[in-house]
Motif scaffolding. Sequence first.
Motif, PDB file in Angstrom:
ATOM      1  N   ASN A 100      29.672   3.152  -0.876  1.00 20.84           N
ATOM      2  CA  ASN A 100      30.708   3.840  -0.097  1.00 20.84           C
ATOM      3  C   ASN A 100      30.193   4.387   1.226  1.00 20.84           C
ATOM      4  O   ASN A 100      30.982   4.755   2.099  1.00 20.84           O
ATOM      5  CB  ASN A 100      31.311   4.998  -0.900  1.00 20.84           C
ATOM      6  CG  ASN A 100      32.165   4.503  -2.041  1.00 20.84           C
ATOM      7  OD1 ASN A 100      32.706   3.405  -1.976  1.00 20.84           O
ATOM      8  ND2 ASN A 100      32.286   5.294  -3.083  1.00 20.84           N
ATOM      9  N   ARG A 101      28.895   4.420   1.380  1.00 20.21           N
ATOM     10  CA  ARG A 101      28.334   5.040   2.576  1.00 20.21           C
ATOM     11  C   ARG A 101      28.798   4.361   3.857  1.00 20.21           C
ATOM     12  O   ARG A 101      29.115   5.018   4.848  1.00 20.21           O
ATOM     13  CB  ARG A 101      26.804   5.006   2.497  1.00 20.21           C
ATOM     14  CG  ARG A 101      26.146   5.799   3.614  1.00 20.21           C
ATOM     15  CD  ARG A 101      24.635   5.712   3.528  1.00 20.21           C
ATOM     16  NE  ARG A 101      24.008   6.607   4.476  1.00 20.21           N
ATOM     17  CZ  ARG A 101      22.716   6.553   4.800  1.00 20.21           C
ATOM     18  NH1 ARG A 101      21.945   5.639   4.245  1.00 20.21           N
ATOM     19  NH2 ARG A 101      22.219   7.394   5.671  1.00 20.21           N
ATOM     20  N   ARG A 103      31.496   3.108   4.558  1.00 20.48           N
ATOM     21  CA  ARG A 103      32.888   3.404   4.898  1.00 20.48           C
ATOM     22  C   ARG A 103      33.016   4.708   5.676  1.00 20.48           C
ATOM     23  O   ARG A 103      34.075   5.010   6.207  1.00 20.48           O
ATOM     24  CB  ARG A 103      33.731   3.486   3.624  1.00 20.48           C
ATOM     25  CG  ARG A 103      33.764   2.199   2.810  1.00 20.48           C
ATOM     26  CD  ARG A 103      34.869   2.263   1.745  1.00 20.48           C
ATOM     27  NE  ARG A 103      34.891   1.039   0.960  1.00 20.48           N
ATOM     28  CZ  ARG A 103      34.408   0.932  -0.276  1.00 20.48           C
ATOM     29  NH1 ARG A 103      33.869   1.974  -0.855  1.00 20.48           N
ATOM     30  NH2 ARG A 103      34.463  -0.219  -0.923  1.00 20.48           N
ATOM     31  N   GLN A 104      31.920   5.483   5.718  1.00 20.66           N
ATOM     32  CA  GLN A 104      31.960   6.769   6.414  1.00 20.66           C
ATOM     33  C   GLN A 104      31.504   6.603   7.871  1.00 20.66           C
ATOM     34  O   GLN A 104      30.645   5.775   8.165  1.00 20.66           O
ATOM     35  CB  GLN A 104      31.040   7.780   5.706  1.00 20.66           C
ATOM     36  CG  GLN A 104      31.245   7.886   4.207  1.00 20.66           C
ATOM     37  CD  GLN A 104      32.646   8.301   3.837  1.00 20.66           C
ATOM     38  OE1 GLN A 104      33.254   9.131   4.505  1.00 20.66           O
ATOM     39  NE2 GLN A 104      33.172   7.715   2.773  1.00 20.66           N
ATOM     40  N   PRO A 105      32.072   7.384   8.768  1.00 28.75           N
ATOM     41  CA  PRO A 105      31.573   7.363  10.154  1.00 28.75           C
ATOM     42  C   PRO A 105      30.081   7.694  10.189  1.00 28.75           C
ATOM     43  O   PRO A 105      29.616   8.570   9.465  1.00 28.75           O
ATOM     44  CB  PRO A 105      32.410   8.462  10.827  1.00 28.75           C
ATOM     45  CG  PRO A 105      33.638   8.584   9.983  1.00 28.75           C
ATOM     46  CD  PRO A 105      33.196   8.311   8.579  1.00 28.75           C
ATOM     47  N   GLU A 106      29.347   6.984  11.025  1.00 27.34           N
ATOM     48  CA  GLU A 106      27.889   7.130  11.021  1.00 27.34           C
ATOM     49  C   GLU A 106      27.430   8.539  11.393  1.00 27.34           C
ATOM     50  O   GLU A 106      26.336   8.945  11.020  1.00 27.34           O
ATOM     51  CB  GLU A 106      27.260   6.113  11.978  1.00 27.34           C
ATOM     52  CG  GLU A 106      27.324   4.690  11.462  1.00 27.34           C
ATOM     53  CD  GLU A 106      26.466   3.753  12.279  1.00 27.34           C
ATOM     54  OE1 GLU A 106      25.660   4.242  13.094  1.00 27.34           O
ATOM     55  OE2 GLU A 106      26.599   2.528  12.121  1.00 27.34           O
ATOM     56  N   SER A 108      28.997  11.268  10.446  1.00 24.84           N
ATOM     57  CA  SER A 108      29.601  12.222   9.525  1.00 24.84           C
ATOM     58  C   SER A 108      28.559  12.781   8.561  1.00 24.84           C
ATOM     59  O   SER A 108      27.523  12.163   8.292  1.00 24.84           O
ATOM     60  CB  SER A 108      30.727  11.570   8.716  1.00 24.84           C
ATOM     61  OG  SER A 108      30.193  10.633   7.797  1.00 24.84           O
ATOM     62  N   LEU A 110      28.978  13.191   5.358  1.00 24.99           N
ATOM     63  CA  LEU A 110      28.943  12.384   4.141  1.00 24.99           C
ATOM     64  C   LEU A 110      28.038  11.169   4.311  1.00 24.99           C
ATOM     65  O   LEU A 110      27.305  10.792   3.398  1.00 24.99           O
ATOM     66  CB  LEU A 110      30.358  11.944   3.743  1.00 24.99           C
ATOM     67  CG  LEU A 110      31.118  12.870   2.800  1.00 24.99           C
ATOM     68  CD1 LEU A 110      32.522  12.340   2.536  1.00 24.99           C
ATOM     69  CD2 LEU A 110      30.377  13.059   1.481  1.00 24.99           C
ATOM     70  N   TYR A 111      28.087  10.538   5.486  1.00 30.87           N
ATOM     71  CA  TYR A 111      27.210   9.391   5.740  1.00 30.87           C
ATOM     72  C   TYR A 111      25.752   9.829   5.631  1.00 30.87           C
ATOM     73  O   TYR A 111      24.912   9.131   5.056  1.00 30.87           O
ATOM     74  CB  TYR A 111      27.485   8.824   7.124  1.00 30.87           C
ATOM     75  CG  TYR A 111      26.662   7.589   7.441  1.00 30.87           C
ATOM     76  CD1 TYR A 111      27.109   6.324   7.077  1.00 30.87           C
ATOM     77  CD2 TYR A 111      25.429   7.703   8.089  1.00 30.87           C
ATOM     78  CE1 TYR A 111      26.352   5.196   7.354  1.00 30.87           C
ATOM     79  CE2 TYR A 111      24.666   6.585   8.366  1.00 30.87           C
ATOM     80  CZ  TYR A 111      25.129   5.329   8.004  1.00 30.87           C
ATOM     81  OH  TYR A 111      24.371   4.213   8.273  1.00 30.87           O
ATOM     82  N   MET A 114      25.168  10.642   1.671  1.00 30.62           N
ATOM     83  CA  MET A 114      25.576   9.697   0.636  1.00 30.62           C
ATOM     84  C   MET A 114      24.391   9.057  -0.088  1.00 30.62           C
ATOM     85  O   MET A 114      24.415   8.859  -1.301  1.00 30.62           O
ATOM     86  CB  MET A 114      26.460   8.594   1.219  1.00 30.62           C
ATOM     87  CG  MET A 114      27.932   8.920   1.274  1.00 30.62           C
ATOM     88  SD  MET A 114      28.714   8.793  -0.331  1.00 30.62           S
ATOM     89  CE  MET A 114      30.424   8.956   0.135  1.00 30.62           C
TER      90      MET A 114
END
Length: 301
Positions: A100-101, A103-106, A108, A110-111, A114
């Motif tokens: 899922n990583r 899918r996150q903005p670089e 962000s 979460l990125y 993750m």
Amino acid sequence: MMAYKKVGFDQTTFPGKLGLDSHNEFLAPVTVEGQITRMVYFAPLGKTPLEVHRNYEQALKAAGFKALISCTPRDKGCEHMRYGFDDHYRAMKEADFHANRDRQPENSALYKYMGSLGGSNMLGTDDLYFTYGTLAKDGKIVHVMLNSGKVYNTDFTTTYIEIAEPQAMEGGQVTVNADGLRSALQASGKIALYGIYFDTGKAEIKAAESKTQLDEMAKLLKNQPALKVYIVGHTDNQGNLDANQALSQQRAQAVVTALAKQYQIAPARLASKGVASLAPVASNADEAGRAKNRRVELVLQ
């Protein structure tokens, strides 16, 4: 949502009081059998554990939730409550963070995190808030446990949620133990029981199948000698109302008689009432709903 697990029928425990024993088990455990749902959510970045936890509590309170145990980081032992459900978390299915990583903005958060997320540290390790309580739903007592805190080595707040909903299992029904009965009566003044069995159209208790539930009812009454209760019989709407009224009264009285004769509970502490199909907790349009409506309730006098 970072992790999730739902089981149609299982057993779980909740704390009867704040704290853990030497084996990291809940003190005065309340055991519940039924549908168990467990979830882990991350709040938006920047939300504190206090804000997140209070929002969950507010939403639950609006639904009729009554907290039985609640603690904050200022309370001794609150930060350790998560060890009481560490093993619950380990059986959950975590999100596939690596997949899922991308899918996150670089840029962000979460990125950034993750790749290293996973494991019970996602239950929170700092600034922990804990709440356990119950709410009434469809004539049953639903148990809810929340734990909010900072995720280890990140800036995220996480909330662990566990919900236990007593319900039928294949081949039988839920039995509520004495601790669960006590908690439900304290929270709502009544509890629906599905562990007492009768043959269709009859009022004789099926002794072997009903023994476990009767044992727990007797245990509650013996542990609280001042407690007085109504035993209330309910039916579905199939058949004649007058006949169902008589049947529900006879079944309630059969439970009173069993508690008095088999367990030596003083008859003056028990009163039987039959209400037929006049207080349904589900639709009588299908068998699933009718099964919920055929029940015995324990109600505080």
